[in-house]
Design a protein around this motif. Structure first.
Motif, PDB file in Angstrom:
ATOM      1  N   LEU A  15      63.106  15.137   1.434  1.00  0.00           N
ATOM      2  CA  LEU A  15      62.878  14.713   0.555  1.00  0.00           C
ATOM      3  C   LEU A  15      63.035  13.217   0.415  1.00  0.00           C
ATOM      4  CD1 LEU A  15      65.408  16.881  -1.936  1.00  0.00           C
ATOM      5  CD2 LEU A  15      63.072  16.660  -2.086  1.00  0.00           C
ATOM      6  N   ASN A  16      63.950  12.797   1.404  1.00  0.00           N
ATOM      7  CA  ASN A  16      63.845  11.022   1.347  1.00  0.00           C
ATOM      8  C   ASN A  16      62.527  10.391   1.921  1.00  0.00           C
ATOM      9  OD1 ASN A  16      66.353  10.872   0.470  1.00  0.00           O
ATOM     10  ND2 ASN A  16      67.527  11.076   2.728  1.00  0.00           N
ATOM     11  N   GLU A  17      61.738  11.370   2.587  1.00  0.00           N
ATOM     12  CA  GLU A  17      60.400  10.934   2.999  1.00  0.00           C
ATOM     13  C   GLU A  17      59.121  10.881   2.175  1.00  0.00           C
ATOM     14  OE1 GLU A  17      59.598  13.635   6.399  1.00  0.00           O
ATOM     15  OE2 GLU A  17      61.320  12.814   7.585  1.00  0.00           O
ATOM     16  N   ILE A  18      59.622  11.288   0.834  1.00  0.00           N
ATOM     17  CA  ILE A  18      58.458  11.226  -0.028  1.00  0.00           C
ATOM     18  C   ILE A  18      58.737   9.763  -0.695  1.00  0.00           C
ATOM     19  CG2 ILE A  18      58.127  11.748  -2.471  1.00  0.00           C
ATOM     20  CD1 ILE A  18      59.374  14.532  -1.930  1.00  0.00           C
ATOM     21  N   GLU A  19      57.153   9.262  -0.437  1.00  0.00           N
ATOM     22  CA  GLU A  19      57.230   7.870  -0.902  1.00  0.00           C
ATOM     23  C   GLU A  19      56.834   7.680  -2.294  1.00  0.00           C
ATOM     24  OE1 GLU A  19      54.435   3.805   0.388  1.00  0.00           O
ATOM     25  OE2 GLU A  19      54.158   5.647   1.344  1.00  0.00           O
ATOM     26  N   ARG A  20      57.473   6.947  -3.125  1.00  0.00           N
ATOM     27  CA  ARG A  20      57.220   6.794  -4.578  1.00  0.00           C
ATOM     28  C   ARG A  20      56.778   5.527  -4.795  1.00  0.00           C
ATOM     29  NH1 ARG A  20      59.192  11.417  -7.159  1.00  0.00           N
ATOM     30  NH2 ARG A  20      60.265  12.961  -5.998  1.00  0.00           N
ATOM     31  N   ILE A  21      55.927   5.156  -6.032  1.00  0.00           N
ATOM     32  CA  ILE A  21      55.585   3.852  -6.443  1.00  0.00           C
ATOM     33  C   ILE A  21      56.251   3.529  -7.772  1.00  0.00           C
ATOM     34  CG2 ILE A  21      53.653   3.988  -4.957  1.00  0.00           C
ATOM     35  CD1 ILE A  21      51.974   4.358  -7.452  1.00  0.00           C
ATOM     36  N   LYS A  22      56.510   2.478  -7.956  1.00  0.00           N
ATOM     37  CA  LYS A  22      57.124   2.296  -9.156  1.00  0.00           C
ATOM     38  C   LYS A  22      55.915   2.334 -10.450  1.00  0.00           C
ATOM     39  CE  LYS A  22      60.443  -1.417  -8.010  1.00  0.00           C
ATOM     40  NZ  LYS A  22      60.731  -2.941  -8.104  1.00  0.00           N
ATOM     41  N   THR A  23      56.404   2.856 -11.449  1.00  0.00           N
ATOM     42  CA  THR A  23      55.405   3.189 -12.481  1.00  0.00           C
ATOM     43  C   THR A  23      55.007   1.860 -13.537  1.00  0.00           C
ATOM     44  OG1 THR A  23      57.146   3.793 -14.296  1.00  0.00           O
ATOM     45  CG2 THR A  23      56.461   5.401 -12.693  1.00  0.00           C
ATOM     46  N   GLY A  24      56.038   1.177 -13.478  1.00  0.00           N
ATOM     47  CA  GLY A  24      55.724  -0.060 -14.418  1.00  0.00           C
ATOM     48  C   GLY A  24      56.401   0.125 -15.633  1.00  0.00           C
ATOM     49  N   ILE A  25      56.817   1.245 -16.103  1.00  0.00           N
ATOM     50  CA  ILE A  25      57.227   1.601 -17.480  1.00  0.00           C
ATOM     51  C   ILE A  25      58.753   1.539 -17.391  1.00  0.00           C
ATOM     52  CG2 ILE A  25      57.161   3.287 -19.444  1.00  0.00           C
ATOM     53  CD1 ILE A  25      54.212   2.531 -18.380  1.00  0.00           C
ATOM     54  N   VAL A  26      59.224   0.417 -18.202  1.00  0.00           N
ATOM     55  CA  VAL A  26      60.671   0.164 -18.122  1.00  0.00           C
ATOM     56  C   VAL A  26      61.514   1.495 -18.369  1.00  0.00           C
ATOM     57  CG1 VAL A  26      62.296  -1.380 -19.070  1.00  0.00           C
ATOM     58  CG2 VAL A  26      59.954  -2.449 -18.737  1.00  0.00           C
TER      59      VAL A  26
END
Ligand code: ATP
Ligand code: MG
Length: 234
Positions: A15-26
């Motif tokens: 699970l920790n390996e899943i790379e996520r990107i910020k959505t920008g939506i506050v």
């Protein structure tokens, strides 16, 4: 006992390996374990004027702020209209267009069956928005052919490790998309809606599905303010 422990540590490592990107939506990242999964395809669905295009621009603006290159495919509004809409929130896309980091593509990807990936590859884009895919339904009558086309498109985007937002117009809350198939080919679905009745009258966001993510299942009030879209209660 020991075995179970081993499985657990393996699971959490995965699970920790899943790379996520910020959505920008506050406020949204907190609801989806840190952001969208890199390389995934998200569907943004909702009726007219709910903020789908603002959401999309805000998502790409976030990418630009992190040094990424981004592409906005627009099939309904002109690039100039979107540029002007974005400026209201202080997002000057033109500045990044000049630097070659951002591109508006005014192209009907329905008429152009060989969607041109040349620019996307040249720019090494990592985020893309397709606004909107609803027009597909007017051009392609056969549902299975549309499903095939969408799958093909998503496959090509995934091969490039692009994190994609597909915008879809939906009139009816029970139907997330025009043909009712877009949501099945996407990894996640976010619904934006406007309601004038009940205690939660106003704009709302709901995460309907997000693969590999223990996401919020609540209806979240949102506001479109000077900085774009923001979740009011997290
Ligand atoms: N500066 C602003 N402050 C507050 N609300 C705004 C602002 N600008 C736009 N809006 C709201 O956002 C709506 C437009 O949002 P947007 O264009 O993202 O909607 P959309 O879901 O893409 O609509 P469409 O289906 O027409 O493409 C406007 O109708 C208005 O209600
Ligand atoms: Mg729009």
């Amino acid at each position: 006992m020991v075995k179970a422990k081993k499985v657990n540590s393996k699971t959490s490592a995965t699970l920790n390996e899943i790379e996520r990107i910020k959505t920008g939506i506050v406020g949204l990242d907190k609801l989806v374990k840190g952001g969208f999964i890199k390389g995934s395809t998200m569907l943004i669905s909702g009726g007219t004027g709910v903020g789908k295009s603002i959401f999309s621009m805000q998502y790409l603006w976030e990418g630009l702020q992190s040094g990424e290159s981004c592409v906005y495919v627009t099939m309904e509004e002109t690039a100039e209209d979107l540029r002007q809409d974005a400026l209201v929130f202080g997002w000057d896309f033109e500045e990044y267009e000049k630097k070659g980091k951002f591109k508006f593509v005014e192209k009907n990807i329905l008429e152009d069956t060989n969607f041109e990936f040349f620019d996307i590859d040249k720019m090494k884009a990592s985020r893309i928005v397709i606004d909107s895919i609803s027009l597909l339904s007017f051009v392609i009558e056969d549902k299975s052919s549309m499903r095939g086309r969408l799958k093909e498109l998503i496959k090509s985007l995934k091969e490039r490790n692009l994190t994609t937002l597909l915008v879809s117009e939906s009139m009816d809350e029970e139907r997330l998309s025009v043909l009712g198939i877009e949501e099945f080919v996407a990894d996640g679905v976010i619904i934006l809606k406007y309601t004038s009745v009940g205690a939660q009258a106003g704009r709302l966001l709901f995460i309907r599905k997000m693969r590999r993510t223990n996401h919020s299942e609540k209806l979240h009030p949102i506001k479109i303010g000077t900085q774009g879209i923001r979740i009011l209660s997290v």
